[in-house]
Design an enzyme around this catalytic site. Structure first.
Site, PDB file in Angstrom:
ATOM      1  N   GLU A  75     -16.595 -16.005  -1.677  1.00 15.29           N
ATOM      2  CA  GLU A  75     -17.414 -15.890  -0.459  1.00 15.29           C
ATOM      3  C   GLU A  75     -18.683 -16.718  -0.540  1.00 15.29           C
ATOM      4  O   GLU A  75     -19.097 -17.325   0.457  1.00 15.29           O
ATOM      5  CB  GLU A  75     -17.747 -14.423  -0.166  1.00 15.29           C
ATOM      6  CG  GLU A  75     -16.576 -13.614   0.407  1.00 15.29           C
ATOM      7  CD  GLU A  75     -15.493 -13.290  -0.604  1.00 15.29           C
ATOM      8  OE1 GLU A  75     -15.762 -13.400  -1.822  1.00 15.29           O
ATOM      9  OE2 GLU A  75     -14.378 -12.925  -0.201  1.00 15.29           O
ATOM     10  N   HIS A 142     -13.198  -1.400   3.195  1.00 17.23           N
ATOM     11  CA  HIS A 142     -12.592  -2.174   4.290  1.00 17.23           C
ATOM     12  C   HIS A 142     -12.994  -1.606   5.656  1.00 17.23           C
ATOM     13  O   HIS A 142     -12.240  -1.659   6.607  1.00 17.23           O
ATOM     14  CB  HIS A 142     -11.060  -2.191   4.177  1.00 17.23           C
ATOM     15  CG  HIS A 142     -10.565  -2.985   3.013  1.00 17.23           C
ATOM     16  ND1 HIS A 142     -10.627  -2.526   1.721  1.00 17.23           N
ATOM     17  CD2 HIS A 142     -10.006  -4.218   2.945  1.00 17.23           C
ATOM     18  CE1 HIS A 142     -10.117  -3.434   0.902  1.00 17.23           C
ATOM     19  NE2 HIS A 142      -9.731  -4.475   1.623  1.00 17.23           N
TER      20      HIS A 142
END
Ligand SMILES: Cc1ncc(C[n+]2csc(CCOP(=O)(O)OP(=O)(O)O)c2C)c(N)n1
Ligand SMILES: [Mg+2]
Lengths: 339, 420
Positions: A75, A142
């Protein structure tokens, strides 16, 4: 509509129909890449696979390997590289496979990307987007609503839409903006929410809230998935003679103070509903704004309906308890209306 | 392999390298004086003894190439064409400095002319950013190389790994100079990295690397020019480990007594400027007169630059407020500079078959389609069973008109009950 979410069959992704929230995101990217070759997409599994949620379905096929880049699971590298690209006048879009992973690049975003314009006059036109939010049993890693980490960072803009029309128009505006924009897509809405979008090109201005329902007894401020819960609650309240004005914040940074204040000065009561956890959530910031600018207009306390101050739990029974819902909003609103 | 280019430097180039190393040292000497007079606002770092690395590597670049210097790369800034006054003013937080007092040290850049990306303090962060510059430049057809530097200590950060790995998978035209000066603040390199040669890290990324004597400017230059040409030719990123030594403390405040005296003496005898002077004299490229000429030139230049810097005002207090956001075209006209045909990256030419092809095994199938499943937890709306009282999920396309009665489109019944 034959291909609500799929790749364009004829190479076109024009709107002009009722589409899902997910398709709105895909169309926005598709059309922006079509319009401007400076727009690229980077992320994990965004190319051949079309993204874990299929938001980039068909993009690689149309725009090729140089513009739709499947990256390693890095990321910081995705966001750092996008920042470097933006210095050359490109307008990269970074997908975080789940928005939860955005914090892996927290340093790149808050120190590198956000500060460049202030410090050395270097604009970084880039978008960081991805699926956020709970309600789909994604569990603690999530389901994140990470907006407040970034709202505390000058130099960023933060968008969190609730309708396909806004998602498409705001994502296009984000791509065209000269600043780094974080764009959160509530995954609960992806295929559950449908709405009309016009066939012609349009944008929705960043930094403007919208009144979704007019009312005079209290103001409900919300955004993203909770927007729908708030509207549903407003209907139920109306049956009891309480007319709630419901405002969709849409952009969280910069916050549209004017729309908020105009409404609260009219209704004199304010309820904030957000799926983010309570402590340090945006309701606290809104409370401060109201104390500073509408203190004498308030006839009741600012009321917050939010998630609990815990990680997002996995089991449906736990998650349901964790999240705000129409019932919780309804009783809070009724209480507030009594003042 | 790339075609073999002549590595032979011209007389002028030899002298340029000397001049820039001298300039680098003279600029830093001047800053030490300013520091002692309390005219430098924050800390002052030094590249004493490492000048050959900044100068020798940056000197290989073309004007269009991009650099992102770290604090010990003042020499690279000077080679790129930054005037010494800008460096002085940055450290003194002056209003005429490149960041107008908003940041200090070597933290400034120039997107339009010199192609310098400003560093930030977080070590390693430049590596993915310069990878992006390299990929972006290639995409635009500019044939540029991006270069940045990292310390032995900074090479242990996560972004070092993420950035270099991404650069390698992309074969980005990127050159990373790892300055192994044996110390990271007070920690010796052995405690930072359990490797004899930090260049070995390149193996983990499947990229080329070089090891060079960082105190020999000609060796640095020759190694770097080869790396830069290979990167430019599309061979992918290259890591160069330059072995050297940090002669002073971490910054001015640090007497660095943790460094053994013998170690310091060993490296002081290998001063890169003194070594190079010997070489130039031996090769008859520089004599006493030539050296005197440079002494005088530097003296005149730096006196004037320092005077300019000292006379610059501090920024007005209100200046702190502005500039957080780009306000649009009046603020910055952002335009990519295309040096290839846009037709190559736009449809129909950009279209590809969206499949992975595995050598020896053929290709898989595209995964798309309207009803393709998405990552857990969500089901296509069409498949969702409506709950008893829920209406179809549909919302207003447009905001309600002001004053409209019952002004709201159908509520989206995204009721969470619907799923249970
Ligand atoms: C990510 C990060 N952690 C800590 C620091 C504080 N810090 C600044 S320089 C430094 C030592 C760096 O050593 P090295 O990378 O070898 O560079 P050198 O100073 O030797 O040139 C440290 C710990 C920092 N700037 N960035
Ligand atoms: Mg070091």
């Amino acid at each position: 509509m034959a291909r609500a979410n799929g790749a364009p069959t004829n190479g076109s992704a024009k709107g002009g129909a009722e589409i899902t929230f997910l398709e709105a995101i895909r169309q926005a990217m598709f059309e922006e890449m079509e319009r401007d070759p400076a727009v690229l997409l980077m992320g994990e599994d965004v190319g051949v696979y079309g993204g874990a949620f299929k938001t980039s379905e068909g993009l690689l096929e149309r725009f090729g390997w140089e513009r739709v880049i499947d990256t390693p699971i890095s990321e910081s590298a995705i966001i750092g590289a996008a920042c470097g690209m933006s210095y050359l006048g490109l307008r990269p879009i970074c997908e975080m496979q789940f928005i939860d992973f955005i914090v892996c690049a927290f340093n790149q975003i808050t120190n590198f990307v956000a500060k460049g314009h202030y410090l050395w006059n270097a604009p970084a036109p880039m978008v960081i987007r991805g699926p956020s939010g709970g309600g789909v049993h994604g569990g603690p890693f999530h389901s994140a609503n990470p907006e407040m980490y970034f709202i505390h960072t000058p130099g960023l803009k933060v968008i969190y839409p609730s309708t396909p029309y806004d998602a498409k128009g705001l994502l296009k505006a984000a791509v065209r903006d000269n600043n780094p924009v974080l764009f959160f897509e509530h995954k609960f809405l992806y295929r559950r929410i449908k709405g009309d979008v016009p066939s012609e090109d349009y944008t929705v201005p960043i930094g403007k809230a919208v009144v979704r329902r007019e009312g005079k007894h209290l103001t409900i401020l919300s955004y993203a998935a909770m927007m729908h819960t708030s509207l549903e609650t407003a209907d139920a309240l109306a049956k009891e003679g309480i007319e709630a004005e419901v405002i969709d914040l849409r952009t969280l940074l910069p916050l549209d103070e004017e729309t908020i204040l105009t409404s609260v000065k009219k209704t004199n009561k304010c309820l904030v509903v957000h799926e983010d956890t309570k402590t340090g959530g945006i309701a606290g910031e809104i409370a401060a704004i109201l104390f500073e600018k509408a203190f004498h207009d308030l006839d009741g306390p600012l009321v917050r309906v939010t998630s609990l101050d815990t990680p997002v739990p996995y089991a449906p029974t736990l998650e349901e308890h964790f999240l705000p819902n129409a019932k919780k909003v309804f009783s809070a609103a009724k209480e507030l209306a009594r003042y | 392999m790339t075609k073999q280019m002549s590595r032979e430097l011209t007389r002028q180039q030899y002298l340029d390298l000397y001049y820039y190393m001298r300039l680098n040292r003279a600029v830093e000497d001047t800053m030490v004086k300013l520091f002692r007079q309390n005219k430098i606002v924050g800390g002052l770092y030094s590249s004493l003894g490492q000048e050959a690395i900044s100068v020798g590597t940056a000197y290989t670049l073309q004007k269009k190439d991009w650099i992102a210097p770290m604090i010990r790369n003042i020499g690279a800034l000077l080679v790129k064409g930054v005037p010494p006054r800008d460096i002085f003013m940055q450290h003194m937080a002056k209003y005429d400095s490149p960041t107008k007092g908003k940041d200090g040290t070597s933290h400034f850049g120039d997107l339009d002319n010199l192609h310098i990306v400003s560093p930030i303090s977080m070590l390693g962060d430049l590596i993915p950013v310069m990878t992006g510059v390299a990929i972006g430049g290639r995409y635009l057809g500019q044939k540029v190389v991006a270069m940045t530097w990292i310390g032995d200590g900074g090479s242990s950060t996560g972004v070092f790994h993420e950035g270099l790995n991404f650069a390698a998978t992309q074969k980005a035209p990127f050159v990373l100079i790892l300055e192994n000066n044996l110390w990271a603040y007070s920690t010796p390199v052995r405690r930072q990295v359990p490797l004899e040669n930090l260049a070995d890290r390149a193996k983990a990324y499947g990229i080329e690397s070089y090891i060079v004597d960082g105190n020999n400017v000609v060796a640095v230059y020759t190694t770097a020019i080869e790396a830069v040409e290979r990167a430019r030719a599309g061979e992918g990123p290259i890591l160069i480990e330059a072995k050297t030594f940090r002669r002073l403390g971490h910054a001015q405040h640090d007497p660095a007594e943790y460094v053994p005296k013998e170690m310091r003496a060993y490296w002081e005898a290998r001063d890169p400027i003194a070594l190079y002077e010997k070489f130039l004299t031996r090769e008859k490229l520089l004599d006493a007169a030539g050296k005197k000429e440079i002494d005088e030139k530097l003296d005149v230049l730096l006196t004037a630059e320092r005077e300019f810097a000292e006379n610059s005002p501090m920024p007005p207090a209100e200046f702190a407020q502005g500039g957080v956001y780009c306000t649009g075209d009046d603020c910055h006209k952002i335009r990519a500079k295309w040096e290839r045909s846009i037709g190559e990256v736009t449809p129909p030419k950009s279209s590809v078959k969206p499949v992975w092809t595995v050598p020896g095994f053929g290709s898989g199938r595209g995964s798309g389609g309207a009803d393709a499943p998405i990552h857990f937890g969500d089901t296509p709306a069409v498949m969702e069973k409506p709950a008893n009282n829920s209406r179809p999920a549909k919302v207003a396309a447009k905001p309600v008109a002001k004053g409209a009665k019952k002004a709201r489109a159908a509520a989206a019944s995204a009721s969470r009950k619907a799923r249970r």
